[in-house]
Write an enzyme that holds these catalytic residues in place. Structure first.
Site, PDB file in Angstrom:
ATOM      1  N   LYS A  13       0.831  -1.223   0.000  1.00  0.00           N
ATOM      2  CA  LYS A  13       0.000   0.000   0.000  1.00  0.00           C
ATOM      3  C   LYS A  13       0.857   1.263   0.000  1.00  0.00           C
ATOM      4  O   LYS A  13       0.643   2.169  -0.790  1.00  0.00           O
ATOM      5  CB  LYS A  13      -0.883   0.085   1.259  1.00  0.00           C
ATOM      6  CG  LYS A  13      -1.925  -0.971   1.409  1.00  0.00           C
ATOM      7  CD  LYS A  13      -2.846  -0.645   2.579  1.00  0.00           C
ATOM      8  CE  LYS A  13      -2.181  -0.505   3.923  1.00  0.00           C
ATOM      9  NZ  LYS A  13      -1.592  -1.716   4.474  1.00  0.00           N
ATOM     10  N   ARG A  88      -9.726   1.273   9.163  1.00  0.00           N
ATOM     11  CA  ARG A  88      -9.389  -0.136   9.406  1.00  0.00           C
ATOM     12  C   ARG A  88     -10.533  -0.842  10.110  1.00  0.00           C
ATOM     13  O   ARG A  88     -10.471  -2.058  10.274  1.00  0.00           O
ATOM     14  CB  ARG A  88      -8.166  -0.209  10.307  1.00  0.00           C
ATOM     15  CG  ARG A  88      -6.831  -0.486   9.605  1.00  0.00           C
ATOM     16  CD  ARG A  88      -5.786  -0.508  10.685  1.00  0.00           C
ATOM     17  NE  ARG A  88      -4.523  -1.097  10.393  1.00  0.00           N
ATOM     18  CZ  ARG A  88      -3.477  -0.475   9.849  1.00  0.00           C
ATOM     19  NH1 ARG A  88      -3.584   0.745   9.411  1.00  0.00           N
ATOM     20  NH2 ARG A  88      -2.318  -1.092   9.737  1.00  0.00           N
ATOM     21  N   ARG A 127      11.468  -5.950   5.390  1.00  0.00           N
ATOM     22  CA  ARG A 127      11.118  -4.543   5.156  1.00  0.00           C
ATOM     23  C   ARG A 127      11.949  -3.579   5.991  1.00  0.00           C
ATOM     24  O   ARG A 127      12.140  -3.785   7.183  1.00  0.00           O
ATOM     25  CB  ARG A 127       9.633  -4.337   5.464  1.00  0.00           C
ATOM     26  CG  ARG A 127       9.217  -2.873   5.399  1.00  0.00           C
ATOM     27  CD  ARG A 127       7.755  -2.719   5.256  1.00  0.00           C
ATOM     28  NE  ARG A 127       7.046  -2.869   6.516  1.00  0.00           N
ATOM     29  CZ  ARG A 127       5.746  -2.650   6.639  1.00  0.00           C
ATOM     30  NH1 ARG A 127       5.031  -2.316   5.595  1.00  0.00           N
ATOM     31  NH2 ARG A 127       5.157  -2.807   7.803  1.00  0.00           N
ATOM     32  N   ARG A 160      10.945  -1.346  11.486  1.00  0.00           N
ATOM     33  CA  ARG A 160       9.905  -0.845  12.391  1.00  0.00           C
ATOM     34  C   ARG A 160       9.810  -1.693  13.646  1.00  0.00           C
ATOM     35  O   ARG A 160       9.979  -2.903  13.601  1.00  0.00           O
ATOM     36  CB  ARG A 160       8.553  -0.853  11.661  1.00  0.00           C
ATOM     37  CG  ARG A 160       8.434   0.263  10.682  1.00  0.00           C
ATOM     38  CD  ARG A 160       7.228   0.123   9.810  1.00  0.00           C
ATOM     39  NE  ARG A 160       6.030  -0.327  10.499  1.00  0.00           N
ATOM     40  CZ  ARG A 160       4.822  -0.272   9.976  1.00  0.00           C
ATOM     41  NH1 ARG A 160       4.647   0.226   8.770  1.00  0.00           N
ATOM     42  NH2 ARG A 160       3.776  -0.718  10.640  1.00  0.00           N
ATOM     43  N   ARG A 171      -0.896  -8.423  13.664  1.00  0.00           N
ATOM     44  CA  ARG A 171      -1.430  -7.429  12.721  1.00  0.00           C
ATOM     45  C   ARG A 171      -2.120  -8.102  11.542  1.00  0.00           C
ATOM     46  O   ARG A 171      -3.169  -7.647  11.079  1.00  0.00           O
ATOM     47  CB  ARG A 171      -0.292  -6.512  12.248  1.00  0.00           C
ATOM     48  CG  ARG A 171       0.122  -5.530  13.337  1.00  0.00           C
ATOM     49  CD  ARG A 171       1.549  -5.046  13.182  1.00  0.00           C
ATOM     50  NE  ARG A 171       1.763  -4.351  11.955  1.00  0.00           N
ATOM     51  CZ  ARG A 171       2.886  -4.405  11.239  1.00  0.00           C
ATOM     52  NH1 ARG A 171       3.893  -5.150  11.644  1.00  0.00           N
ATOM     53  NH2 ARG A 171       2.986  -3.736  10.136  1.00  0.00           N
TER      54      ARG A 171
END
Ligand code: AMP
Length: 214
Positions: A13, A88, A127, A160, A171
């Site tokens: 996204k 969300r 990531r 992160r 998540r």
């Protein structure tokens, strides 16, 4: 034009919204980026949100709705925005529709970036994002030109705090049990287009542009 990017963590996204924002000329507004900035600045909202954020849980709607709608009210978003990470929950979607409706606007189109959870876990483990603007990289499929340094602004890359294995699992679980309900919500309004998010970045961008007739 308000375009919502819906997809699980790791579906791309943020990467796609960054690319599209330049092409469409509206800002990329990401709820996670707003939260990370509030947490880094240790604001009162940041302090309230941090425990939820670190566990990978949803931050309460009351905090998120106010924070996100305030951002959408800023002058650069008057022409529209690429929405990433908000809404969300159904309560957030309804609050967003009401707020946009009051000023004669709406979520115009929804792009669902679909990918298998196993692919997502792999992507999240690899990531990194940059300190300055949270530009995303993947050390396998989308590495920076110089290791550890953002191509776009030269700032340092980091992982992160919620990309730990446990928080990632939490998540993804929340996405596929809770946020996925938004697909039905927007499908009933005829706004959803589904894109195969397992393709390479450029192909996903091209598919989104076709879907949006850009
Ligand atoms: P993201 O960068 O979109 O993956 O978001 C990172 C984390 O921020 C999430 O795991 C949640 O803890 C929190 N968060 C971001 N957006 C929302 C939202 N719309 N509602 C609740 N929590 C959110």
């Amino acid at each position: 034009m308000n375009i919502l990017f819906l997809g699980a963590q790791g579906s791309g996204k943020g990467t796609q919204a960054d690319i599209l924002a330049t092409k469409v000329g509206v800002p990329h507004v990401a709820s996670g980026d707003l939260l990370r900035a509030a947490i880094a600045q240790n604001t009162s909202v940041g302090k309230q949100a941090k425990p939820y954020y670190d566990r990978g849980d949803l931050v309460p709607d009351s905090i998120m709705v106010e924070m996100f709608l305030e951002r959408l009210d800023e002058v650069d978003a008057k022409k529209g925005a690429l929405l990433d990470g908000f809404p969300r929950t159904l309560a957030q979607a309804e609050a967003l529709d009401q707020a946009l409706g009051r000023v004669g606007k709406a979520v115009d189109q929804v792009i669902y970036l679909k990918a298998d959870p196993n692919v997502l876990v792999q992507r999240l483990a690899n990531r990194y994002i940059c300190q300055a603007h949270q530009h995303p990289y993947n050390i396998i499929t989308n590495p920076p030109k110089k290791p550890g340094v953002c191509d776009l602004d030269g700032s340092t890359l980091y992982q992160r705090s919620d990309d730990t294995e446990e928080a990632v699992r939490r998540r993804l679980e929340i996405f596929f049990s809770e946020t996925i309900k938004l697909l039905e919500y927007y499908r009933e309004k005829g706004k959803v287009q589904e894109i195969d998010a397992e393709q390479p970045i450029a192909e996903v961008t091209a598919a989104i542009m076709r879907a949006l007739s850009l």
